[in-house]
Design an enzyme around this catalytic site. Sequence first.
Site, PDB file in Angstrom:
ATOM      1  N   PHE A 184       0.847  -1.202   0.000  1.00  0.00           N
ATOM      2  CA  PHE A 184       0.000   0.000   0.000  1.00  0.00           C
ATOM      3  C   PHE A 184       0.884   1.255   0.000  1.00  0.00           C
ATOM      4  O   PHE A 184       1.781   1.389   0.831  1.00  0.00           O
ATOM      5  CB  PHE A 184      -0.881  -0.021   1.251  1.00  0.00           C
ATOM      6  CG  PHE A 184      -2.068   0.897   1.183  1.00  0.00           C
ATOM      7  CD1 PHE A 184      -3.249   0.465   0.592  1.00  0.00           C
ATOM      8  CD2 PHE A 184      -2.016   2.170   1.709  1.00  0.00           C
ATOM      9  CE1 PHE A 184      -4.357   1.301   0.539  1.00  0.00           C
ATOM     10  CE2 PHE A 184      -3.125   3.007   1.658  1.00  0.00           C
ATOM     11  CZ  PHE A 184      -4.295   2.576   1.072  1.00  0.00           C
TER      12      PHE A 184
ATOM     13  N   ASP B  84       1.648  -4.612   8.576  1.00  0.00           N
ATOM     14  CA  ASP B  84       0.456  -3.787   8.410  1.00  0.00           C
ATOM     15  C   ASP B  84      -0.728  -4.747   8.236  1.00  0.00           C
ATOM     16  O   ASP B  84      -0.802  -5.477   7.247  1.00  0.00           O
ATOM     17  CB  ASP B  84       0.617  -2.870   7.187  1.00  0.00           C
ATOM     18  CG  ASP B  84      -0.526  -1.885   7.079  1.00  0.00           C
ATOM     19  OD1 ASP B  84      -1.624  -2.198   7.581  1.00  0.00           O
ATOM     20  OD2 ASP B  84      -0.325  -0.816   6.483  1.00  0.00           O
TER      21      ASP B  84
ATOM     22  N   TYR C 130     -11.118   1.249  10.254  1.00  0.00           N
ATOM     23  CA  TYR C 130     -12.350   1.511   9.493  1.00  0.00           C
ATOM     24  C   TYR C 130     -12.673   0.481   8.416  1.00  0.00           C
ATOM     25  O   TYR C 130     -13.654   0.621   7.720  1.00  0.00           O
ATOM     26  CB  TYR C 130     -12.335   2.925   8.888  1.00  0.00           C
ATOM     27  CG  TYR C 130     -11.126   3.307   8.060  1.00  0.00           C
ATOM     28  CD1 TYR C 130     -10.999   2.891   6.744  1.00  0.00           C
ATOM     29  CD2 TYR C 130     -10.124   4.117   8.588  1.00  0.00           C
ATOM     30  CE1 TYR C 130      -9.900   3.252   5.993  1.00  0.00           C
ATOM     31  CE2 TYR C 130      -9.017   4.491   7.841  1.00  0.00           C
ATOM     32  CZ  TYR C 130      -8.912   4.047   6.539  1.00  0.00           C
ATOM     33  OH  TYR C 130      -7.819   4.414   5.800  1.00  0.00           O
ATOM     34  N   LYS C 131     -11.829  -0.558   8.274  1.00  0.00           N
ATOM     35  CA  LYS C 131     -12.115  -1.570   7.248  1.00  0.00           C
ATOM     36  C   LYS C 131     -12.931  -2.701   7.879  1.00  0.00           C
ATOM     37  O   LYS C 131     -14.078  -2.485   8.238  1.00  0.00           O
ATOM     38  CB  LYS C 131     -10.804  -2.026   6.611  1.00  0.00           C
ATOM     39  CG  LYS C 131     -10.197  -0.881   5.785  1.00  0.00           C
ATOM     40  CD  LYS C 131      -8.814  -1.152   5.268  1.00  0.00           C
ATOM     41  CE  LYS C 131      -8.347   0.060   4.477  1.00  0.00           C
ATOM     42  NZ  LYS C 131      -6.896   0.142   4.370  1.00  0.00           N
TER      43      LYS C 131
ATOM     44  N   ARG D 247     -12.547  -4.711  -7.401  1.00  0.00           N
ATOM     45  CA  ARG D 247     -12.330  -5.431  -6.137  1.00  0.00           C
ATOM     46  C   ARG D 247     -13.655  -5.787  -5.489  1.00  0.00           C
ATOM     47  O   ARG D 247     -14.567  -4.956  -5.435  1.00  0.00           O
ATOM     48  CB  ARG D 247     -11.574  -4.534  -5.135  1.00  0.00           C
ATOM     49  CG  ARG D 247     -10.115  -4.429  -5.362  1.00  0.00           C
ATOM     50  CD  ARG D 247      -9.418  -3.861  -4.129  1.00  0.00           C
ATOM     51  NE  ARG D 247     -10.149  -2.759  -3.486  1.00  0.00           N
ATOM     52  CZ  ARG D 247      -9.739  -2.164  -2.375  1.00  0.00           C
ATOM     53  NH1 ARG D 247      -8.634  -2.584  -1.766  1.00  0.00           N
ATOM     54  NH2 ARG D 247     -10.422  -1.170  -1.849  1.00  0.00           N
TER      55      ARG D 247
END
Length: 407
Positions: free
Chosen positions: A128, A200, A225-226, A366
């Site tokens: 990322f 991560d 928040y995922k 995705r």
Amino acid sequence: MAELGKFASRAEQLDKRDPLSSVRSEFILSEQEIYLDGNSLGPVTGRTLECVQQTVQQEWAKGLIRSWNEHWIRLPQETGSKIAPLVGAASENIICADSVSINIFKLLAASIQASPDRTNIVSIEGMFPTDLYMAEGLQQLVGSNRCQLKVVPLENLERALSNNANTLLMSQVNFRSGEAYSVEAFTALAHQYGARILWDLSHSVGVLPIDLEQNKVDFAVGCGYKFLNGGPGAPAFLYVSPELQTKLSQPLSGWMGHRDPFQFNPTYDPAVGMDHYLTGTQGILGLSALSAALEVWESIKLKDVYKKAQSLTALFIDAIGDDFNVIKPEQRGSQVSIAHDRAFPISQALIDEGIICDFRAPNLIRFGFAPLYIRYQDVVTTVEQLNNIVQTRRYEHPKYQITNTVT
Ligand SMILES: *Cc1c(COP(=O)(O)O)cnc(C)c1O
């Protein structure tokens, strides 16, 4: 196009036997939509809505400043302790604060400072971008004689680790391909070369089994928040192994990481343990939303979540068949990507049908399958709609070609 009938009956059987089927009712979801973006922004639970209201209406509006002592000052630690069992850590070794990016900076800087003879931060291609940007920023700040980011293809990782490596920076799940990497194997590899590792967990916490302490992981960060459903811009979390907590010193030495912030001493004296990894005052509304969202995990077995993640994605891959270019890594998280020349307009046409997926440049659609609220029947409906949109070329409509800031 594959006949979907047999997948529909397989889905029906799987839904009937799903030990997590009742968890869906905790979430506020539209029955007209299928939400496949929980890997990017999780939905809200009823409990979260209530709790945020309570925080504003009671704790803030009525309690005012008294609420710091009554409710708020330990929220970073308390929220961290709710995440701890999801990542195989003792509660005192996790704290919730800031964003993933900022936490990466704190940890990399601390690690570079602690071992100045080892200058390289190593990562593999495709991670990322913010993770790498933060390492670049650190390199610029301290100078490349003290810190250098080395991003290499996976096959060159060992060679990079053998050369002055300070920390290996890895995501457990690749945000584009959904590929999952072994925490055990990569941690052992970094340690074999005398490097530390920073995992991560943003795309894996809440869907994959993680055992930080058993694998002797040095550092970890992750997103609130995922799959943890903490809300837009929810605070992130960080983990530091007990051995390193006191050995290292993080550079964002704000007053909340001080041993005694309310003595207002003119000089910084670090708190012991994870409290030292705090910087300034945390956003309490965000923390209280995340803390409430985490309550859903109290009645759930992680083993069931992982099993469902794997079987939802397997059903999707099987039902899609060979008509699409599906990215199939050896090990995967709870998301699947499809490569297609017209990925963007197809994703927009799907969203128009109530199938909320996303697009990642240059050519990926995705699909995130969050096991707490996605049903097997949703998987089959998604494949049906995707087939239909591509067969009818509905995605060619001009309205599906318009791009926006956030994808
Ligand atoms: C989502 C995500 C982030 C987000 O970083 P923030 O600083 O919290 O915005 C970072 N890294 C990875 C791997 C992610 O998936």
